[in-house]
Design an enzyme around this catalytic site. Sequence first.
Site, PDB file in Angstrom:
ATOM      1  N   SER A  13       0.837  -1.211   0.000  1.00 46.42           N
ATOM      2  CA  SER A  13       0.000   0.000   0.000  1.00 46.42           C
ATOM      3  C   SER A  13       0.871   1.259   0.000  1.00 46.42           C
ATOM      4  O   SER A  13       0.493   2.271  -0.584  1.00 46.42           O
ATOM      5  CB  SER A  13      -0.982  -0.003   1.175  1.00 46.42           C
ATOM      6  OG  SER A  13      -0.316   0.168   2.390  1.00 46.42           O
ATOM      7  N   ASN A  14       2.036   1.194   0.636  1.00 44.76           N
ATOM      8  CA  ASN A  14       2.944   2.351   0.593  1.00 44.76           C
ATOM      9  C   ASN A  14       3.529   2.537  -0.800  1.00 44.76           C
ATOM     10  O   ASN A  14       3.696   3.667  -1.262  1.00 44.76           O
ATOM     11  CB  ASN A  14       4.063   2.198   1.628  1.00 44.76           C
ATOM     12  CG  ASN A  14       3.594   2.565   3.017  1.00 44.76           C
ATOM     13  OD1 ASN A  14       3.442   3.740   3.339  1.00 44.76           O
ATOM     14  ND2 ASN A  14       3.313   1.564   3.837  1.00 44.76           N
ATOM     15  N   LYS A  66      22.769 -14.420   1.802  1.00 42.75           N
ATOM     16  CA  LYS A  66      22.321 -13.043   1.549  1.00 42.75           C
ATOM     17  C   LYS A  66      23.250 -12.309   0.570  1.00 42.75           C
ATOM     18  O   LYS A  66      22.798 -11.560  -0.290  1.00 42.75           O
ATOM     19  CB  LYS A  66      22.277 -12.286   2.889  1.00 42.75           C
ATOM     20  CG  LYS A  66      21.665 -10.897   2.785  1.00 42.75           C
ATOM     21  CD  LYS A  66      21.667 -10.148   4.110  1.00 42.75           C
ATOM     22  CE  LYS A  66      20.777 -10.774   5.125  1.00 42.75           C
ATOM     23  NZ  LYS A  66      19.692  -9.913   5.585  1.00 42.75           N
ATOM     24  N   MET A  91      10.603  -7.169   4.478  1.00 41.80           N
ATOM     25  CA  MET A  91      10.741  -7.884   5.746  1.00 41.80           C
ATOM     26  C   MET A  91      12.114  -8.538   5.960  1.00 41.80           C
ATOM     27  O   MET A  91      12.224  -9.520   6.684  1.00 41.80           O
ATOM     28  CB  MET A  91       9.633  -8.944   5.867  1.00 41.80           C
ATOM     29  CG  MET A  91       8.223  -8.369   5.765  1.00 41.80           C
ATOM     30  SD  MET A  91       7.926  -7.017   6.928  1.00 41.80           S
ATOM     31  CE  MET A  91       7.661  -7.966   8.421  1.00 41.80           C
ATOM     32  N   ARG A  92      13.148  -7.987   5.325  1.00 43.98           N
ATOM     33  CA  ARG A  92      14.492  -8.541   5.521  1.00 43.98           C
ATOM     34  C   ARG A  92      15.469  -7.441   5.892  1.00 43.98           C
ATOM     35  O   ARG A  92      15.332  -6.319   5.406  1.00 43.98           O
ATOM     36  CB  ARG A  92      15.011  -9.153   4.214  1.00 43.98           C
ATOM     37  CG  ARG A  92      14.406 -10.449   3.941  1.00 43.98           C
ATOM     38  CD  ARG A  92      14.824 -11.035   2.618  1.00 43.98           C
ATOM     39  NE  ARG A  92      13.960 -12.168   2.417  1.00 43.98           N
ATOM     40  CZ  ARG A  92      14.170 -13.359   2.982  1.00 43.98           C
ATOM     41  NH1 ARG A  92      15.252 -13.590   3.677  1.00 43.98           N
ATOM     42  NH2 ARG A  92      13.296 -14.327   2.823  1.00 43.98           N
ATOM     43  N   LEU A  93      16.460  -7.818   6.699  1.00 41.49           N
ATOM     44  CA  LEU A  93      17.530  -6.865   6.991  1.00 41.49           C
ATOM     45  C   LEU A  93      18.442  -6.780   5.776  1.00 41.49           C
ATOM     46  O   LEU A  93      18.711  -7.784   5.121  1.00 41.49           O
ATOM     47  CB  LEU A  93      18.362  -7.361   8.178  1.00 41.49           C
ATOM     48  CG  LEU A  93      17.793  -7.136   9.569  1.00 41.49           C
ATOM     49  CD1 LEU A  93      18.761  -7.682  10.617  1.00 41.49           C
ATOM     50  CD2 LEU A  93      17.531  -5.656   9.819  1.00 41.49           C
ATOM     51  N   HIS A 110       8.352   2.847   9.224  1.00 38.77           N
ATOM     52  CA  HIS A 110       8.053   1.898  10.309  1.00 38.77           C
ATOM     53  C   HIS A 110       6.844   2.401  11.098  1.00 38.77           C
ATOM     54  O   HIS A 110       6.770   3.586  11.437  1.00 38.77           O
ATOM     55  CB  HIS A 110       9.276   1.759  11.219  1.00 38.77           C
ATOM     56  CG  HIS A 110       9.079   0.741  12.296  1.00 38.77           C
ATOM     57  ND1 HIS A 110       9.129  -0.618  12.047  1.00 38.77           N
ATOM     58  CD2 HIS A 110       8.782   0.870  13.611  1.00 38.77           C
ATOM     59  CE1 HIS A 110       8.884  -1.272  13.169  1.00 38.77           C
ATOM     60  NE2 HIS A 110       8.676  -0.397  14.132  1.00 38.77           N
TER      61      HIS A 110
END
Length: 193
Positions: A13-14, A66, A91-93, A110
């Site tokens: 949505s963002n 990663k 949803m990942r660093l 956030h």
Amino acid sequence: MMKIAVFASGTGSNFEAILESIQLKKIKNVEVVLLVSDNPNALAVTKAKNASIPVFSFQAKDYPDKLTYEQEVLEKLTNHQVDFIVLAGYMRLLGPVLLKAYDGKIINVHPSLLPAFKGKDAIGQALDYGVKVTGVTVHFVDEGMDTGPIIAQESVPVTMSMTRETLTIKIQEIEHRLLPEVIQSLANKETTI
Ligand code: GRF
């Protein structure tokens, strides 16, 4: 023209709010050139395809680590000449590959007033704690989880009658305005709004 890539894992949505702000000319001199997602089935991916925005989606489990998938992401960012990265429900660093390549050029949104309620389900955490005020933070991204210098914050009062659903709607309303505002201010080469 600042070329941005939006990273999203879920609803997007963002991401949509950013596209709409550009369409309505609320943001100028900004172009979304790529959506990156770690979830090929994310609604954000469908939204990007519908809007004819190029997509790079991947599954972390298909890569040894990663470092390897971020190298591929970086290659796509370079191909699309991306200047700036916006994390919107990613949803990942991020690891050193992307953090080094885009040092000071990555922001995140956030749903809490950081440093309170970092990590997953910040809205649930705020409700469980019983705070009377929560809000939205947009911040630069570093190697930590929801750490990094704060650019903008806006508060939301939590009233007795609020449920998770109504608080989420209120927070998202703010996110959908605040994130595009910050993007515009950064495109204007300001660092605060
Ligand atoms: C937003 O609440 C954002 O603050 C958080 O993840 C959520 C993403 O929502 N980081 P959406 O995918 O943009 O709808």
